[in-house]
Design an enzyme around this catalytic site. Structure first.
Site, short mmCIF file in Angstrom:
data_model
loop_
_atom_site.label_atom_id
_atom_site.label_comp_id
_atom_site.label_asym_id
_atom_site.label_seq_id
_atom_site.Cartn_x
_atom_site.Cartn_y
_atom_site.Cartn_z
CG ASP A 139 -1.74 -1.26 1.36
OD1 ASP A 139 -2.39 -1.65 0.38
OD2 ASP A 139 -1.67 -1.89 2.44
CE LYS A 172 3.41 -2.21 -4.54
NZ LYS A 172 3.05 -1.88 -3.13
N GLY A 173 1.31 2.05 -7.68
CA GLY A 173 0.55 2.29 -8.91
C GLY A 173 0.69 3.71 -9.42
CG ASN A 219 -3.02 -10.44 -3.26
OD1 ASN A 219 -2.70 -10.30 -4.44
ND2 ASN A 219 -2.21 -11.00 -2.38
N GLY A 271 -4.06 -3.71 -4.83
CA GLY A 271 -4.95 -2.62 -5.20
C GLY A 271 -4.13 -1.39 -5.50
CG HIS A 272 -1.00 -1.35 -7.89
ND1 HIS A 272 -0.03 -1.81 -8.74
CD2 HIS A 272 -0.73 -1.90 -6.68
CE1 HIS A 272 0.78 -2.63 -8.08
NE2 HIS A 272 0.36 -2.69 -6.84
CB THR A 273 -5.29 3.90 -5.65
OG1 THR A 273 -5.90 2.85 -4.89
CG2 THR A 273 -6.30 5.02 -5.84
CD GLN A 299 0.66 -8.57 -3.09
OE1 GLN A 299 1.46 -9.15 -3.80
NE2 GLN A 299 -0.57 -8.34 -3.50
N GLY A 354 -11.20 -2.67 1.40
CA GLY A 354 -11.87 -1.65 2.20
C GLY A 354 -11.52 -1.73 3.68
N GLY A 401 0.58 14.19 -2.75
CA GLY A 401 -0.85 14.04 -2.96
C GLY A 401 -1.13 12.88 -3.89
#
Length: 425
Positions: free
Chosen positions: A13, A16-17, A38, A40-42, A224, A302, A414
């Site tokens: 978390d 990275k994305g 598993n 989640g790259h935002t 991860q 979540g 940001g």
């Protein structure tokens, strides 16, 4: 040419994305090398937010090819849903031909998810904190030489292979109790199998090495974080793959001497999801403040993330394992309102003061020794140049560089791709 690697140095978390998205115009190929949905790259840009679980984060750059490598485990249902969502939002990677799948990547079956849930439930209070996506059981079948791979979907006996593995899973599940009905999930899985046949399947090891031979630039994208590596993380509270630079070699089919720069990403503080040790964890109002200001809730699940101060011994360990050449500090803006921030420099452990992560950290509590640092008390979200960085933040950056012995070359202030500053070194 060499393959640059971008990966997380904490418990995942780290952001990275976003950085892959920022970097991808410089690369011809973005290659995801491990993990599964598993992750989640935002990514945020143009007032839009996207969460990618399996697809590499370079997918929004039409000039970049994106590869889901052989080290990844793929849930066809989730991959199809991701692509459908992107198409609805105006992006069509399949139509534009900038997404390919490694034939040797393993498939997550619906029964893998049932096994994951049954195993986690049986562990009770000692559960690992699995996302229940079927990741662990799929990697178990991979190493047990029972798995199904993307390339198998085009073979004439794919249905027989699928039935054989499903029956094996059902036999195991029968020992856990009643088996839930998964007929709808199975139908969706088989429909998604037909869909992923429309995405080009490639021998990824040949593709990546051919790109290098032709002088093209390749970036390997990790999922991860290093401290969740199945070999070097806080076992058994880890993921099921190698999240380190070494995983890029096995997850894409490249030789160790083909690794170039290694970009290590970390937050200006620390977070963790699921069970396992977290020496700097905060169980107080400060921890909750970090959670709320940092929006520390899992992009995939979540779930609320555990929060704490930055852990220098853990970061030094991750840097050593990965051969990090450049550091990228994320979420500095989350600390904008803090008068004081803290960094863990050592642990008190079994009556000693140590500066490394011990093997027994799972069973013996490591107490963090914290050093106080002045906060910058300034909103960072609008700064656009290195010259605007407040002096106290510059001091924090210098402090970390001295402790970690690697330069911090990128600073994120940001979530938007524009809120990213290159630092001169």
């Amino acid at each position: 040419m060499q393959v640059d690697v971008l990966l997380g140095l904490q418990w995942g978390d780290e952001g990275k994305g976003k950085i892959v998205d920022v970097f991808c115009p410089k690369y011809d190929l973005i290659a995801r090398f491990q993990g599964g949905p598993n992750a989640g790259h935002t990514l945020e840009f143009d007032n839009k937010k996207f969460v990618l679980n399996t697809i590499p984060s370079g997918i929004f750059n039409e000039g970049t090819l994106n590869l889901i490598g052989n080290g990844v485990v793929i849930d066809p249902i989730i991959l199809k849903r991701e692509l459908d969502n992107l198409k609805t939002a105006g992006f069509d990677p399949v139509g534009k031909g900038n997404l390919v799948l490694a034939r040797k990547a393993h498939l997550i079956l619906p029964t893998h998810q049932l096994l994951d849930a049954a195993s986690e439930s049986k562990m009770g209070a000692g559960k690992i904190g699995s996302t229940l996506k079927g990741i662990g059981p799929t990697y178990m079948d991979k190493t047990g030489r029972n798995g199904l791979r993307v390339g198998d979907t085009t073979l004439p006996d794919f249905q027989e292979r699928y039935q054989k593995l499903k029956e094996k899973h059902l036999s195991i599940l029968s020992h856990y109790g009643e088996i839930p009905d998964f007929s709808e999930k199975e139908k969706a899985f088989l429909d998604a199998i037909e869909f992923i046949k429309s995405i080009p399947h490639v021998d990824s090891e040949h593709l990546v090495n051919q790109y290098l031979k032709e002088g093209k630039r390749v970036l390997a994208e990790g999922a991860q974080g290093t401290l969740l590596d199945v070999d070097f993380g806080s076992y058994p509270f880890v993921t099921s793959s190698n999240t380190t630079t070494a995983g890029a070699c096995t997850g894409l089919g490249i030789a160790p001497n083909k690794i170039g720069k290694v970009y290590g990403i970390f937050k200006a503080y620390a977070t963790r999801v699921g069970g396992g040790p977290f020496p700097t964890e905060l169980h107080d109002e400060t921890g909750e403040k970090l959670r709320q200001l940092g929006h520390e809730f899992g992009a995939t699940t979540g779930r609320a993330r555990r929060t704490g101060w930055i852990d220098i011994p853990a970061l030094k360990y991750a840097i050593m394992l990965n051969g990090v050449t450049d550091l990228i500090m994320m979420k500095a803006d989350v600390l904008d309102t803090f008068d004081k921030i803290y960094a863990c420099t050592h642990y008190k452990y079994n009556g000693e003061v140590i500066d490394y992560m011990p093997y027994e950290i799972i069973t013996h509590q490591a107490e963090p020794i914290l050093e106080e640092i002045d906060g910058w008390k300034q909103d960072l979200s609008g700064i656009t140049s290195e010259q605007e960085i407040p002096e106290a933040l510059k001091n924090y950056i210098s402090y970390l560089e001295k402790a970690l012995e690697v330069p911090i070359t990128i600073l994120s202030v940001g979530p938007d791709r524009k809120q990213t500053l290159a630092l001169s070194k």
